[in-house]
Design an enzyme around this catalytic site. Structure first.
Site, short mmCIF file in Angstrom:
data_model
loop_
_atom_site.label_atom_id
_atom_site.label_comp_id
_atom_site.label_asym_id
_atom_site.label_seq_id
_atom_site.Cartn_x
_atom_site.Cartn_y
_atom_site.Cartn_z
N HIS A 110 -31.35 86.09 42.80
CA HIS A 110 -32.12 87.26 43.21
C HIS A 110 -31.31 88.07 44.21
O HIS A 110 -30.85 87.55 45.22
CB HIS A 110 -33.45 86.82 43.83
CG HIS A 110 -34.45 86.35 42.83
ND1 HIS A 110 -34.21 85.29 41.98
CD2 HIS A 110 -35.70 86.79 42.53
CE1 HIS A 110 -35.27 85.10 41.20
NE2 HIS A 110 -36.19 85.99 41.51
N ALA A 156 -45.47 88.26 42.81
CA ALA A 156 -44.22 87.74 42.24
C ALA A 156 -43.11 88.79 42.28
O ALA A 156 -43.32 89.94 42.68
CB ALA A 156 -44.46 87.27 40.81
N HIS A 157 -41.90 88.35 41.87
CA HIS A 157 -40.75 89.25 41.94
C HIS A 157 -40.91 90.47 41.04
O HIS A 157 -41.51 90.42 39.98
CB HIS A 157 -39.45 88.50 41.61
CG HIS A 157 -39.42 87.83 40.28
ND1 HIS A 157 -38.43 86.97 39.91
CD2 HIS A 157 -40.26 87.88 39.21
CE1 HIS A 157 -38.64 86.52 38.69
NE2 HIS A 157 -39.74 87.07 38.25
N ASN A 158 -40.40 91.60 41.55
CA ASN A 158 -40.38 92.88 40.82
C ASN A 158 -41.76 93.51 40.62
O ASN A 158 -41.88 94.49 39.87
CB ASN A 158 -39.69 92.73 39.45
CG ASN A 158 -38.32 92.11 39.56
OD1 ASN A 158 -37.57 92.40 40.48
ND2 ASN A 158 -38.00 91.23 38.62
#
Length: 301
Positions: free
Chosen positions: A185, A226-228
């Site tokens: 990441h 969560a990511h993004n």
């Protein structure tokens, strides 16, 4: 604290809030109370005449009541009534102005602050960790045991409650020869102005671009972002909700408690997702969806 109804009238006029009043403007106010547990010389508010505790109002003479525009007054010897469009909002503006004690900004000696880009009047609680590439705006409040572990931007007037973790890697893997390999990441987290993030919520960093939290977003306790993920301005996320990777909550949308949003799903602008719903497909704007899996039931009025 001792104030009069007249002091409150002047405050509301100064804020440009439209209201009318009846009763004694010299009514003395020494505190506040909920409708179902009233006391003399208090300010309180009511949503409608059938609200719990409404029948007790007539027993108290020295109340300042914040009521809807169409509220029908009751006979009493003293006290006053303010009628306005949004009694709840007006009531809490009064409490914030007259009864909230402002704590001076401070940074705890036990906090580890590696960043040199800290704004004015910032409070950072005990045992926090702030990444060297974090940028924190003015008038930001950070509770105890908060970790900001990646490059991040925190906008002005944002409040982050205790136990929040911002910037850990998301749950990203690819499979090679039957083994799950971790996706590195490189992104960060961008948080706008006037955001509030509840206790023990986790916000993952993006993989290549930042996870995005817009202005005036409100996130409750114990949520997972969560990511993004992208939460646009004025989005609301209530306790125990989960937004999967790369999902989008468009401007003004609302997730009730316990909602789960599948990765890469988009919730349209000004939509409402009901309690405990599992959203597996995109939701159109101005739509109410409920159930497992979530289905549209009507327009969001």
């Amino acid at each position: 604290m001792k104030i009069t109804a007249e002091d409150i009238f002047k405050f509301l006029k100064g804020k440009g809030i439209l209201f009318t009043y009846t009763g004694d403007k010299k009514t003395v106010i020494t505190g506040f109370a909920p409708l179902k547990n009233l006391r003399e010389n208090a300010v309180t508010w009511i949503r409608s005449s059938d609200a719990e505790g409404a029948g007790n109002i007539g027993q108290y003479e020295n109340l300042l009541l914040i009521a809807p525009k169409d509220w029908e007054d009751f006979q009493r010897k003293s006290g006053a009534v303010i009628r306005c469009k949004d009694p709840k909002a007006v009531f809490f503006k009064i409490l914030e102005s007259f009864f909230t004690k402002q704590q001076p900004a401070s940074i705890s000696e036990t906090a580890t602050v590696l960043s040199h880009r800290i704004g004015k009047n910032v409070s950072i609680g005990a045992h926090c960790f702030i990444h060297e590439d974090a940028v924190i705006g003015d008038h930001v409040s950070i509770g105890n045991h908060v970790c900001i572990e990646c490059p991040a931007v925190i906008g002005n007037d944002t409040m982050i409650h205790s136990g929040v973790v911002i910037g850990t890697d998301g749950f990203g893997y690819y499979e090679e020869d039957g083994i799950y390999r971790k996706v590195p990441h490189f992104g960060g987290v961008w948080i706008g102005e006037r955001v509030e993030i509840g206790a023990n919520t986790c916000i993952d960093r993006g993989t290549m671009e930042d996870t995005y939290i817009g202005n005036d977003v409100k996130i409750d306790n114990l949520c997972h972002i969560a990511h993004n993920v992208r939460i646009e301005d004025r989005g609301v996320v209530i306790a125990l909700s989960l937004l999967g990777g790369s999902s989008v909550l468009e401007e003004g949308s609302y997730l009730a408690p316990g909602v789960m949003v599948r990765n890469q799903v988009r919730i349209g602008r000004d939509s409402l997702v009901g309690m405990g719903a599992v959203v597996t497909k995109n939701v159109e704007s101005n739509t109410v969806v409920v159930g497992v899996p979530a289905k549209a039931i009507r327009e969001n009025r």
